[in-house]
Design an enzyme around this catalytic site. Structure first.
Site, PDB file in Angstrom:
ATOM      1  N   GLY A  31       4.343  -0.447  -7.359  1.00 13.51           N
ATOM      2  CA  GLY A  31       5.176  -0.191  -8.531  1.00 13.51           C
ATOM      3  C   GLY A  31       6.234   0.863  -8.263  1.00 13.51           C
ATOM      4  O   GLY A  31       6.519   1.172  -7.103  1.00 13.51           O
ATOM      5  N   LEU A  33       9.297   0.339  -8.836  1.00 14.27           N
ATOM      6  CA  LEU A  33      10.065  -0.603  -8.014  1.00 14.27           C
ATOM      7  C   LEU A  33      11.524  -0.181  -7.886  1.00 14.27           C
ATOM      8  O   LEU A  33      12.106   0.395  -8.803  1.00 14.27           O
ATOM      9  CB  LEU A  33       9.974  -2.007  -8.619  1.00 14.27           C
ATOM     10  CG  LEU A  33       8.552  -2.564  -8.775  1.00 14.27           C
ATOM     11  CD1 LEU A  33       8.610  -3.994  -9.343  1.00 14.27           C
ATOM     12  CD2 LEU A  33       7.799  -2.558  -7.451  1.00 14.27           C
ATOM     13  N   HIS A  34      12.093  -0.470  -6.717  1.00 10.08           N
ATOM     14  CA  HIS A  34      13.498  -0.179  -6.438  1.00 10.08           C
ATOM     15  C   HIS A  34      14.102  -1.373  -5.702  1.00 10.08           C
ATOM     16  O   HIS A  34      13.435  -2.405  -5.520  1.00 10.08           O
ATOM     17  CB  HIS A  34      13.623   1.118  -5.628  1.00 10.08           C
ATOM     18  CG  HIS A  34      12.714   1.175  -4.433  1.00 10.08           C
ATOM     19  ND1 HIS A  34      12.846   0.314  -3.361  1.00 10.08           N
ATOM     20  CD2 HIS A  34      11.629   1.948  -4.147  1.00 10.08           C
ATOM     21  CE1 HIS A  34      11.917   0.573  -2.464  1.00 10.08           C
ATOM     22  NE2 HIS A  34      11.139   1.565  -2.918  1.00 10.08           N
ATOM     23  N   HIS A  37      12.018  -3.185  -3.019  1.00  9.02           N
ATOM     24  CA  HIS A  37      11.068  -4.165  -3.557  1.00  9.02           C
ATOM     25  C   HIS A  37      11.817  -5.417  -4.036  1.00  9.02           C
ATOM     26  O   HIS A  37      11.368  -6.545  -3.819  1.00  9.02           O
ATOM     27  CB  HIS A  37      10.294  -3.574  -4.739  1.00  9.02           C
ATOM     28  CG  HIS A  37       9.485  -2.352  -4.414  1.00  9.02           C
ATOM     29  ND1 HIS A  37       9.830  -1.096  -4.856  1.00  9.02           N
ATOM     30  CD2 HIS A  37       8.352  -2.193  -3.696  1.00  9.02           C
ATOM     31  CE1 HIS A  37       8.930  -0.212  -4.434  1.00  9.02           C
ATOM     32  NE2 HIS A  37       8.024  -0.847  -3.721  1.00  9.02           N
ATOM     33  N   ASP A 150       7.647   0.056   6.155  1.00  7.56           N
ATOM     34  CA  ASP A 150       6.289   0.434   6.538  1.00  7.56           C
ATOM     35  C   ASP A 150       5.903  -0.363   7.786  1.00  7.56           C
ATOM     36  O   ASP A 150       5.073  -1.271   7.742  1.00  7.56           O
ATOM     37  CB  ASP A 150       5.332   0.154   5.381  1.00  7.56           C
ATOM     38  CG  ASP A 150       5.653   0.994   4.158  1.00  7.56           C
ATOM     39  OD1 ASP A 150       5.050   2.056   4.001  1.00  7.56           O
ATOM     40  OD2 ASP A 150       6.544   0.592   3.374  1.00  7.56           O
ATOM     41  N   GLN A 153       2.276  -0.679   8.812  1.00 11.25           N
ATOM     42  CA  GLN A 153       1.536  -1.499   7.842  1.00 11.25           C
ATOM     43  C   GLN A 153       1.730  -2.987   8.145  1.00 11.25           C
ATOM     44  O   GLN A 153       0.775  -3.766   8.131  1.00 11.25           O
ATOM     45  CB  GLN A 153       2.018  -1.166   6.430  1.00 11.25           C
ATOM     46  CG  GLN A 153       1.454  -2.062   5.358  1.00 11.25           C
ATOM     47  CD  GLN A 153       1.761  -1.536   3.970  1.00 11.25           C
ATOM     48  OE1 GLN A 153       1.063  -0.665   3.466  1.00 11.25           O
ATOM     49  NE2 GLN A 153       2.807  -2.045   3.348  1.00 11.25           N
ATOM     50  N   SER A 185      12.646   4.536  -1.323  1.00  9.77           N
ATOM     51  CA  SER A 185      11.208   4.750  -1.410  1.00  9.77           C
ATOM     52  C   SER A 185      10.882   5.218  -2.819  1.00  9.77           C
ATOM     53  O   SER A 185      11.658   5.968  -3.428  1.00  9.77           O
ATOM     54  CB  SER A 185      10.787   5.837  -0.411  1.00  9.77           C
ATOM     55  OG  SER A 185       9.485   6.308  -0.736  1.00  9.77           O
ATOM     56  N   ARG A 187       8.836   7.334  -3.425  1.00 12.37           N
ATOM     57  CA  ARG A 187       8.618   8.773  -3.306  1.00 12.37           C
ATOM     58  C   ARG A 187       9.925   9.563  -3.278  1.00 12.37           C
ATOM     59  O   ARG A 187       9.893  10.792  -3.381  1.00 12.37           O
ATOM     60  CB  ARG A 187       7.774   9.082  -2.058  1.00 12.37           C
ATOM     61  CG  ARG A 187       6.327   8.620  -2.194  1.00 12.37           C
ATOM     62  CD  ARG A 187       5.450   9.122  -1.057  1.00 12.37           C
ATOM     63  NE  ARG A 187       4.037   8.930  -1.334  1.00 12.37           N
ATOM     64  CZ  ARG A 187       3.294   7.891  -0.902  1.00 12.37           C
ATOM     65  NH1 ARG A 187       3.848   6.942  -0.155  1.00 12.37           N
ATOM     66  NH2 ARG A 187       2.023   7.806  -1.210  1.00 12.37           N
TER      67      ARG A 187
HETATM   68  P1  AMP Z   1       5.127   0.259  -1.840  1.00 19.34           P
HETATM   69  O1  AMP Z   1       5.300  -0.045  -3.299  1.00 19.34           O
HETATM   70  O2  AMP Z   1       5.820   1.503  -1.404  1.00 19.34           O
HETATM   71  O3  AMP Z   1       3.703   0.158  -1.386  1.00 19.34           O
HETATM   72  O4  AMP Z   1       5.892  -0.904  -1.073  1.00 19.34           O
HETATM   73  C1  AMP Z   1       5.631  -2.250  -1.353  1.00 19.34           C
HETATM   74  C2  AMP Z   1       6.351  -3.102  -0.327  1.00 19.34           C
HETATM   75  O5  AMP Z   1       7.742  -2.849  -0.409  1.00 19.34           O
HETATM   76  C3  AMP Z   1       5.917  -2.774   1.111  1.00 19.34           C
HETATM   77  O6  AMP Z   1       5.836  -3.976   1.863  1.00 19.34           O
HETATM   78  C4  AMP Z   1       7.041  -1.906   1.597  1.00 19.34           C
HETATM   79  O7  AMP Z   1       7.244  -1.966   3.003  1.00 19.34           O
HETATM   80  C5  AMP Z   1       8.232  -2.518   0.878  1.00 19.34           C
HETATM   81  N1  AMP Z   1       9.317  -1.547   0.801  1.00 19.34           N
HETATM   82  C6  AMP Z   1       9.267  -0.286   0.297  1.00 19.34           C
HETATM   83  N2  AMP Z   1      10.459   0.333   0.464  1.00 19.34           N
HETATM   84  C7  AMP Z   1      11.282  -0.557   1.089  1.00 19.34           C
HETATM   85  C8  AMP Z   1      12.621  -0.514   1.554  1.00 19.34           C
HETATM   86  N3  AMP Z   1      13.393   0.579   1.413  1.00 19.34           N
HETATM   87  N4  AMP Z   1      13.124  -1.616   2.165  1.00 19.34           N
HETATM   88  C9  AMP Z   1      12.361  -2.718   2.320  1.00 19.34           C
HETATM   89  N5  AMP Z   1      11.082  -2.827   1.912  1.00 19.34           N
HETATM   90  C10 AMP Z   1      10.549  -1.759   1.299  1.00 19.34           C
END
Ligand code: AMP
Length: 283
Positions: A31, A33-34, A37, A150, A153, A185, A187
């Site tokens: 969540g 989300l940006h 996502h 990631d 991951q 991110s 974060r």
């Molecule tokens: P998270 O919500 O941070 O756990 O991320 C969910 C998914 O979105 C993961 O597969 C992340 O690698 C991907 N993600 C997060 N930030 C980015 C980004 N800046 N560019 C591409 N994918 C992202």
């Protein structure tokens, strides 16, 4: 767009889609989300008949001193973005809906998880693998999409899928960055304006590393150059800067021609731990 709150109702819906011959793409997220996502959800839209976005801040992948409590939760905005990107369903369970109080089964990848973030966050990838396998079981996807942001991951999940013969394809999508280079991110919301300016050192140092590698600088010197550049950014505290073989994630100081190399880093600004990476080819 459907919002589904329980594993049972979500699984039922996904199984009925499958029975009707429809393909399913899953985008697992925590969540807040940006656009990063959003890029995964849009890519999912082109790959399957039904797109499921899971939104779950997974307690099992946070250490005791980490930011599980503070992690941003923005469901109303997330729902809007999912609708705009064409998702068919959000699966957003409550924590106790996904883990029974006496949950006692864990999935552990034991090679790639030892390095990089895995070395700094004990138990993190065990939590990630466990929740991703559970999400696969609930949502029954034909394809699941993850971000290169990631990088470790992605590699750990691909290994789990291979090792456990899971019938799901893993698609890895490129890192989405702000115009100034900062990797998006959830974060980043923790950063003050000054910390955000400082955090540009991450992507800048990786761009410099790419140039230095192209002009023949040895990897050991490149790593020290990145560390110097980040250490000079006000408020930055380096967690790690590593140059590794992308297959094994073991540290390297010299590359072979054609070798896949990953430069990965994690840096604290206050309590915000940011990660970034680039891939290079050995020369
Ligand atoms: P998270 O919500 O941070 O756990 O991320 C969910 C998914 O979105 C993961 O597969 C992340 O690698 C991907 N993600 C997060 N930030 C980015 C980004 N800046 N560019 C591409 N994918 C992202």
């Amino acid at each position: 767009m459907i919002v589904s709150r329980t594993p049972a109702s979500t699984q039922k819906r996904c199984l009925s889609w499958r029975a009707a011959g429809e393909t399913i793409a899953l985008v697992p997220t925590m969540g807040a989300l940006h656009e990063g996502h959003a890029s995964l959800i849009r890519a999912a839209r082109t790959r399957a008949d039904k797109v499921v976005v899971s939104i779950f801040v997974n307690p099992a992948q946070f250490g005791p001193a980490e930011d599980f409590k503070e992690y941003p939760r923005t469901f109303a905005a997330d729902r809007k973005l999912c609708t705009q990107c064409g998702a068919d369903m959000i699966f957003a369970p409550a924590p106790d809906a996904l883990y029974a109080p006496d949950h006692s089964t864990w999935v552990e990848e034991t090679a790639l998880s030892r390095f990089l973030c895995g070395a700094r966050r004990p138990g993190h990838f065990r939590g990630v693998c466990t929740v991703v396998l559970k999400l696969f079981a609930v949502c029954q996807p034909h394809v699941a999409l993850f971000g290169q942001k990631d990088a470790q991951q992605c590699l750990v999940i691909q290994r789990m899928v291979r090792d456990l013969n899971l019938p799901v394809r893993i698609a890895v999508c490129p890192i989405v960055r702000d115009e100034d280079g900062l990797a998006l991110s959830s974060r980043n919301r923790y950063l003050s304006a000054e910390q955000r300016r400082s955090a540009l050192a991450l992507s800048r140092s990786l761009r410099d590393a790419r140039r230095a590698h192209a002009s023949g600088m040895p990897l050991g010197r490149i790593r020290r150059m990145i560390e110097r550049e980040i250490a000079a950014a006000p408020g930055a505290k380096i967690d790690y800067v590593s140059i590794v073989d992308e297959e094994t994630l073991a540290e390297i100081t010299h590359s072979r021609k054609g070798q896949s190399i990953l430069i990965a880093l994690a840096v604290y600004f206050g309590n915000a731990r940011l990660i970034d990476n680039i891939r290079l080819t050995g020369r």
